[in-house]
Design a protein around this motif. Structure first.
Motif, PDB file in Angstrom:
ATOM      1  N   SER A  75       0.634  -1.534  -0.250  1.00 30.98           N
ATOM      2  CA  SER A  75       0.369  -0.211   0.124  1.00 30.98           C
ATOM      3  C   SER A  75       1.150   1.118  -0.175  1.00 30.98           C
ATOM      4  O   SER A  75       1.723   1.311  -0.020  1.00 30.98           O
ATOM      5  CB  SER A  75      -1.027   0.264   0.964  1.00 30.98           C
ATOM      6  OG  SER A  75       0.345  -0.086   2.397  1.00 30.98           O
ATOM      7  N   TYR A  76      -0.113   2.309  -0.253  1.00 30.53           N
ATOM      8  CA  TYR A  76       0.908   3.740  -0.390  1.00 30.53           C
ATOM      9  C   TYR A  76       1.573   4.040   1.596  1.00 30.53           C
ATOM     10  O   TYR A  76       2.294   4.416   1.390  1.00 30.53           O
ATOM     11  CB  TYR A  76      -0.029   4.706  -0.742  1.00 30.53           C
ATOM     12  CG  TYR A  76      -0.163   4.925  -2.406  1.00 30.53           C
ATOM     13  CD1 TYR A  76      -0.122   3.796  -3.161  1.00 30.53           C
ATOM     14  CD2 TYR A  76       0.518   6.077  -3.219  1.00 30.53           C
ATOM     15  CE1 TYR A  76      -0.808   3.497  -4.463  1.00 30.53           C
ATOM     16  CE2 TYR A  76       0.137   5.540  -4.575  1.00 30.53           C
ATOM     17  CZ  TYR A  76      -0.340   4.987  -5.189  1.00 30.53           C
ATOM     18  OH  TYR A  76      -0.370   5.348  -6.707  1.00 30.53           O
ATOM     19  N   LYS A  77       0.811   3.683   1.974  1.00 31.87           N
ATOM     20  CA  LYS A  77       0.628   3.811   3.398  1.00 31.87           C
ATOM     21  C   LYS A  77       1.765   3.175   3.648  1.00 31.87           C
ATOM     22  O   LYS A  77       2.979   3.610   4.642  1.00 31.87           O
ATOM     23  CB  LYS A  77      -0.731   3.645   3.822  1.00 31.87           C
ATOM     24  CG  LYS A  77       0.252   3.824   5.883  1.00 31.87           C
ATOM     25  CD  LYS A  77      -1.121   3.802   7.041  1.00 31.87           C
ATOM     26  CE  LYS A  77      -0.811   3.658   8.308  1.00 31.87           C
ATOM     27  NZ  LYS A  77      -2.046   3.662   9.390  1.00 31.87           N
ATOM     28  N   TYR A  90      -0.341   9.233  -2.567  1.00 30.93           N
ATOM     29  CA  TYR A  90      -1.221   8.817  -0.852  1.00 30.93           C
ATOM     30  C   TYR A  90      -2.555  10.077  -0.724  1.00 30.93           C
ATOM     31  O   TYR A  90      -3.894   9.625  -0.481  1.00 30.93           O
ATOM     32  CB  TYR A  90      -0.402   8.478  -0.098  1.00 30.93           C
ATOM     33  CG  TYR A  90      -1.308   8.471   1.454  1.00 30.93           C
ATOM     34  CD1 TYR A  90      -1.572   7.137   1.562  1.00 30.93           C
ATOM     35  CD2 TYR A  90      -0.841   9.072   2.353  1.00 30.93           C
ATOM     36  CE1 TYR A  90      -2.385   6.928   2.705  1.00 30.93           C
ATOM     37  CE2 TYR A  90      -1.805   9.088   3.994  1.00 30.93           C
ATOM     38  CZ  TYR A  90      -2.706   7.618   3.547  1.00 30.93           C
ATOM     39  OH  TYR A  90      -2.861   7.433   4.156  1.00 30.93           O
ATOM     40  N   ASP A 112      -4.300   2.906   5.686  1.00 31.31           N
ATOM     41  CA  ASP A 112      -4.486   2.590   4.608  1.00 31.31           C
ATOM     42  C   ASP A 112      -5.285   2.746   3.186  1.00 31.31           C
ATOM     43  O   ASP A 112      -6.811   2.536   3.670  1.00 31.31           O
ATOM     44  CB  ASP A 112      -4.417   0.990   5.107  1.00 31.31           C
ATOM     45  CG  ASP A 112      -3.567   0.078   3.734  1.00 31.31           C
ATOM     46  OD1 ASP A 112      -4.390   0.241   2.537  1.00 31.31           O
ATOM     47  OD2 ASP A 112      -2.984  -0.419   3.894  1.00 31.31           O
ATOM     48  N   GLU A 113      -4.654   3.261   2.165  1.00 30.22           N
ATOM     49  CA  GLU A 113      -5.951   3.948   1.614  1.00 30.22           C
ATOM     50  C   GLU A 113      -6.564   2.267   0.898  1.00 30.22           C
ATOM     51  O   GLU A 113      -7.604   2.617   0.461  1.00 30.22           O
ATOM     52  CB  GLU A 113      -4.801   4.087   0.821  1.00 30.22           C
ATOM     53  CG  GLU A 113      -3.654   3.739  -0.823  1.00 30.22           C
ATOM     54  CD  GLU A 113      -3.446   3.072   0.047  1.00 30.22           C
ATOM     55  OE1 GLU A 113      -2.938   1.791  -1.158  1.00 30.22           O
ATOM     56  OE2 GLU A 113      -2.398   3.460   1.157  1.00 30.22           O
TER      57      GLU A 113
END
Length: 493
Positions: free
Chosen positions: A81-83, A129, A196-197
């Motif tokens: 994920s981006y996160k 994000y 988390d996206e």
């Protein structure tokens, strides 16, 4: 990963905006940064080791990490994920601060620069994000606030650091502790308070905003259950996109094919080719100016016998960032943006000439007059870079790209998810600009071992060449066009 925690199950846009602003403020709060060269030299490293061995590693590591990120997001964007990528980058920044506090060898400082480069990649990913977790009608406002927090944090921390050093005689090590603490708290904010996206849905929207967007039928599909079903099917495709041999891998290769196909089409434009070469050169020079400004400040003030002046580099850098931001905002106003659009090449030439003149002032003048050129430099290059990014987006419009690359323009055939994501564009620009920066610092610093004075002369000279490049290419292309037109007329006769 990191799907559960303190963040609400259905976070509101104001909550997300506040958390993003808090995160970027803490990550950017570095009162020790403008005095890093002084700190490293006080720890026993020579000026040559700092400028020719330690600092260049950041550029090399950043370039390598950008290339890895480009390939990762192009071929396997859902691997993490981006996160998670942001957390990895923030951990790199935490590692950087710990090494600065306790490291004593050159090799540890080299690793410190690698950790800092990880954080620099995270700053690039942060923009994407934020785009993914915020609803579209909220993103412009939120991005403006986060940008303001980024600049304000640099300005406030820079001035605070100078006041602590000059007024209260606080040791530089204390500023390092403050910077390390701020970065550590930013990691906590990201881990616990930002979602988390992927937990917010495929369209990166929140709660009722997601349903509202689906009702708009943005993909040109039937509104209602069919739209939601297609969206769910795409989520299923995305879930298998990172499996070797899966259908998604073929789609990712299509993404990259379309991306590079759009570049080929865009380079056929005279303006795009000219401005892209200019951007890669000038942004590479900007990276050197921004990255080595602390060393140049030390170089200019090292022989200063007037102790009453002290070290105010944090204020100088903060003022430069603030001036550059205000200049960028001014150039985005409707009337001025329209004027710039009509005379685009002239605008870039004027900004480039102004930046070259400010660099020349920094070379020939003594402290403190020399650093009056730094705010002028930022006020010239930052709006030019922003305008180039906008121009880049116009040239690579996804609908236009789809038509040029053989796809449909009305949403039939391949869906819009096959268009290259924005993060690929940002990473691609960063890779080429960093390649220029790494080449120059590799030759001028690592190979030739130039001091900061000679480096700034070379940067000013290269900036002058980049400035002349714009009217030169316009003149050459005009002559070629005249010659080809004359030859066509003679042939027709």
């Amino acid at each position: 990963m990191f799907r559960a925690g303190i963040p609400p199950v259905d976070p509101t846009p104001p909550y997300l905006t506040g958390a993003l602003c808090c995160f970027i403020w803490l990550l950017s709060f570095k009162p020790s940064e403008p005095h890093l060269t002084d700190y490293l030299i006080s720890r026993g490293f020579s000026e040559d080791q700092v400028n020719s061995v330690i600092y260049p590693v950041w550029g090399y590591a950043y370039l390598a990490l950008l290339i890895i990120s480009f390939l990762t997001f192009g071929l396997a964007p859902n691997l993490l994920s981006y996160k998670t990528y942001l957390l990895i980058g923030v951990c790199g920044r935490v590692f950087t601060r710990l090494v600065l506090l306790f490291g004593t060898s050159v090799w540890l400082m080299i690793l410190m620069e690698v950790g800092y480069a990880m954080g620099s990649v995270a700053e690039v990913i942060f923009v994407s994000y934020a785009f993914r977790i915020l609803p579209p009608d909220w993103y412009l406002f939120a991005s403006s606030l986060t940008s303001a927090c980024f600049v304000a944090s640099h300005v406030v921390s820079g001035i605070l650091g100078d006041v602590m050093l000059q007024t209260f005689d606080v040791p530089l090590r204390v500023l390092l502790v403050i910077s390390a603490s701020s970065v550590l708290v930013s990691a906590v904010v990201l881990l616990l308070f930002l979602p988390d996206e992927r937990s917010l849905g495929r369209d990166a929207t929140c709660g009722a905003d997601r349903d509202r967007l689906l009702s708009l039928g943005g993909d040109g599909l039937t509104v209602g259950e069919e739209t939601i079903q297609v969206d769910q099917e795409r989520q299923s495709d995305e879930a298998t996109s990172d499996r070797p041999g899966g259908r998604g891998w073929e789609h990712r290769l299509v993404y990259l094919k379309e991306f590079f196909g759009s570049l080929r089409q865009a380079w056929r434009s005279d303006k795009f080719g000219t401005l892209s070469v200019w951007y890669f050169a000038m942004y590479g020079l900007y990276g050197i100016v921004y990255g080595y400004e602390t060393s140049y400040y030390y170089f200019k003030t090292n022989d200063n016998t007037d102790d009453t002046l002290g070290s105010w580099n944090g204020t100088v850098l903060g003022l430069a960032l603030f001036t550059g931001t205000c200049s960028t905002i001014l150039c985005t106003t409707k009337w001025l943006s329209t004027f710039i659009g009509r005379y685009l090449l002239a605008f870039f030439f004027a900004m480039s000439a102004l930046s070259t003149a400010s660099l020349a002032l920094m070379v020939v003048a003594d402290w403190p007059i020399a650093f009056a050129g730094l705010p002028v430099y930022f006020a010239a290059v930052l709006p030019a870079f922003a305008r180039y990014n906008a121009f880049w987006g116009e040239c690579l419009d996804e609908e236009d790209v789809r038509a040029k690359c053989g796809g449909s323009k009305d949403g039939e055939g391949e869906d819009k998810e096959s268009s290259p994501p924005y993060i690929l564009l940002a990473l691609f620009n960063g890779i080429f600009a960093l390649a220029v920066q790494d080449f120059l610092q590799g030759v001028l610093l690592s190979a030739l071992g130039l001091n900061m004075g000679a480096l700034w002369v070379c940067v000013a000279a290269f900036s002058l060449v980049s400035t002349i490049f714009i009217p030169y290419t316009v003149l050459v292309r005009h002559c070629i066009h005249r010659c080809s037109s004359g030859a066509s007329q003679n042939t027709s006769q």
